[in-house]
Design an enzyme around this catalytic site. Structure first.
Site, mmCIF file in Angstrom:
data_model
loop_
_atom_site.group_PDB
_atom_site.id
_atom_site.type_symbol
_atom_site.label_atom_id
_atom_site.label_comp_id
_atom_site.label_asym_id
_atom_site.label_seq_id
_atom_site.Cartn_x
_atom_site.Cartn_y
_atom_site.Cartn_z
ATOM 1 N N TYR A 15 0.815 -1.216 0.000
ATOM 2 C CA TYR A 15 0.000 0.000 0.000
ATOM 3 C C TYR A 15 0.852 1.271 0.000
ATOM 4 C CZ TYR A 15 -3.038 -3.732 1.630
ATOM 5 O OH TYR A 15 -3.688 -4.938 1.755
ATOM 6 N N TYR A 143 -13.629 -6.935 4.443
ATOM 7 C CA TYR A 143 -12.334 -7.080 3.767
ATOM 8 C C TYR A 143 -11.937 -8.546 3.820
ATOM 9 C CZ TYR A 143 -7.434 -6.657 2.559
ATOM 10 O OH TYR A 143 -6.222 -6.809 1.941
ATOM 11 N N ASP A 247 -15.188 -15.856 7.262
ATOM 12 C CA ASP A 247 -13.774 -15.511 7.124
ATOM 13 C C ASP A 247 -13.249 -15.214 8.527
ATOM 14 O OD1 ASP A 247 -11.323 -14.315 6.799
ATOM 15 O OD2 ASP A 247 -11.961 -12.903 5.256
ATOM 16 N N LYS A 276 -3.451 -15.925 9.337
ATOM 17 C CA LYS A 276 -2.762 -14.992 10.222
ATOM 18 C C LYS A 276 -2.128 -15.667 11.430
ATOM 19 C CE LYS A 276 -4.847 -10.559 8.985
ATOM 20 N NZ LYS A 276 -3.626 -10.027 8.377
#
Length: 426
Positions: A15, A143, A247, A276
């Site tokens: 980003y 997201y 998710d 993660k």
């Protein structure tokens, strides 16, 4: 050219604009809750290195398992072969996961786990004689990752992927659940957001699955919503012939104060994604879990086999790290750890509610957020890190932390102080 100069000239960070790459610290080592910079400065990693480092950096139990595995079998393909680390991790996962999750598909990363979940849903619907069901429904402000299909179910405005709108598959969005966690639930579907979901899923026969982050929307805004939305959504999905995908890449493995976001509800999804924190942040790894109905549905129709197979699927090194991380989770009383974080951070961040530019503070398990009424500069926050001794990376209007579970009360207080300073100055 210095190492940092080379980095800024040639290495593309996430980003960032390569013409204005922004400030970057050079990390020399990391251990426990701290990262150490090349000049010797120690910073508390209040981000758990993007939410994955539950047990702290370089935990000896995890690195020990990885060293042992490295000496015997770093990698082997999973096609036609298997190995003990994959089997043992699978056994551990199914002991911990919701009871209906009975099939484990190992993946490379969280985004890939979402891709796999979406492919499973489409292939299942095809197997059920519903080949037209190939699109997806989701809630706004969500997201789900940066890979191609995952991007299509991220919020088209806030999800960082609006530039790709014309190239992505067009999906179906409903408003995010309006009732926050802790607020009173109303059964009125016009008020609780379910009327819109029901209307969409019952009228559109092209939708394969409804995908969302349970209880906590992560990168979409650190928004905590009511579990009754998910309980009702399960029935709506069933009535409409639509699969339900959770998710849990950010919410799974204790971060919310429960083992999974699913555990706030009295239902289970059809497919669940983990990533993660799965390896305690020591190596990239993820998995997609599903029930027998989906797996056997796919297996019972032509071609029968599921159409996905990553090169590094079930990498033994990653499996060993993940099993060691899950062992630590079981041993370290994560419930007490996350409750202590929630209680202390809620108390210490409360003064932020009196600041003029603060909208709200909120905490849940190992998550604490100060929501501002304006965009907060991550670059400016970066510049204050050496003064506060805390590495924070705000996004949008959110100053937040997901600290390692091992943080001491003093370290948590230092994080709170740094967050309050950002709220006052940025």
């Amino acid at each position: 050219m210095t190492p940092l100069a080379f980095d800024q000239q040639h290495l593309w960070h996430p980003y960032t604009n390569v013409t204005k790459p922004g400030p970057t610290f050079r990390v020399a080592e990391a251990e426990g809750a701290y990262i150490t910079l090349d000049d010797g400065t120690k910073l508390i990693d209040a981000m758990s290195s993007w939410w994955c480092m539950l047990h702290g950096h370089r935990h000896p139990h995890i690195t020990g398992a990885m060293h042992k595995q490295l000496d015997t079998l770093p990698h082997v393909m999973f096609g036609g072969l298997t190995h003990d680390p994959a089997i043992e991790l699978g056994q551990t996962l199914l002991e911990m996961a919701p009871s209906e999750m009975q099939r484990v598909f190992y993946c490379d990363s969280g985004s890939v786990a979402v891709e796999v979940a979406m492919k499973m849903a489409v292939q299942y619907q095809h197997a059920m004689g519903q080949p037209q069901r190939s699109s997806f429904a989701t809630i706004r402000s969500g997201y789900h990752g940066d890979t191609w299909k995952a991007m299509s179910v991220c919020d088209p405005v806030t999800g960082m992927h609006h530039l790709f709108e014309g190239a992505l598959s067009v999906q179906h969005f409903v408003d995010k659940p309006p009732i926050q966690l802790g607020e009173a639930w109303t059964p009125d579907e016009a008020q609780n957001g379910l009327a819109e979901l029901r209307a969409l899923l019952t009228s559109n026969t092209t939708i394969a699955a409804f995908i969302l982050e349970p209880i906590v929307q992560g990168t979409g805004g650190m928004y905590f919503y009511h579990p009754e939305y998910l309980n009702a959504a399960r029935q709506i999905c069933d009535d409409a012939g639509v699969l339900l995908i959770f998710d849990e890449i950010a919410t799974g493995l204790g971060r919310t104060g429960k083992l999974f976001g699913t555990d706030f509800t009295n239902i289970q999804p059809d497919i669940m994604c983990l990533g993660k924190a799965l390896t305690g942040g020591h190596i990239s790894f993820a998995c997609t879990l599903t029930n027998d109905r989906v797996a056997e549905g796919i297996g019972g129709a032509s071609p029968g086999y599921f159409m996905h197979g990553p090169t590094f699927m079930a990498n033994p090194l990653a499996c060993a790290a993940a099993k060691a991380s899950l062992e630590l989770l079981a041993q370290n009383n994560w419930q007490a750890q996350t409750k202590a974080i929630e209680t202390q951070m809620a108390d210490e961040l409360a003064p932020a509610n009196d600041l003029p530019n603060v909208v709200q503070t909120r905490t849940l398990g190992g998550i604490a957020v100060i929501e501002m009424d304006h965009v907060v500069s991550a670059d400016t926050a970066h510049g204050l890190a050496k003064e506060t001794g805390v590495y924070l990376r705000p996004f949008g209007t959110k100053i937040y932390t997901m600290p390692p579970f091992i943080c001491t009360p003093d370290e948590l207080s230092q994080i709170s102080a740094a967050m309050l300073r950002l709220a006052k100055e940025l």
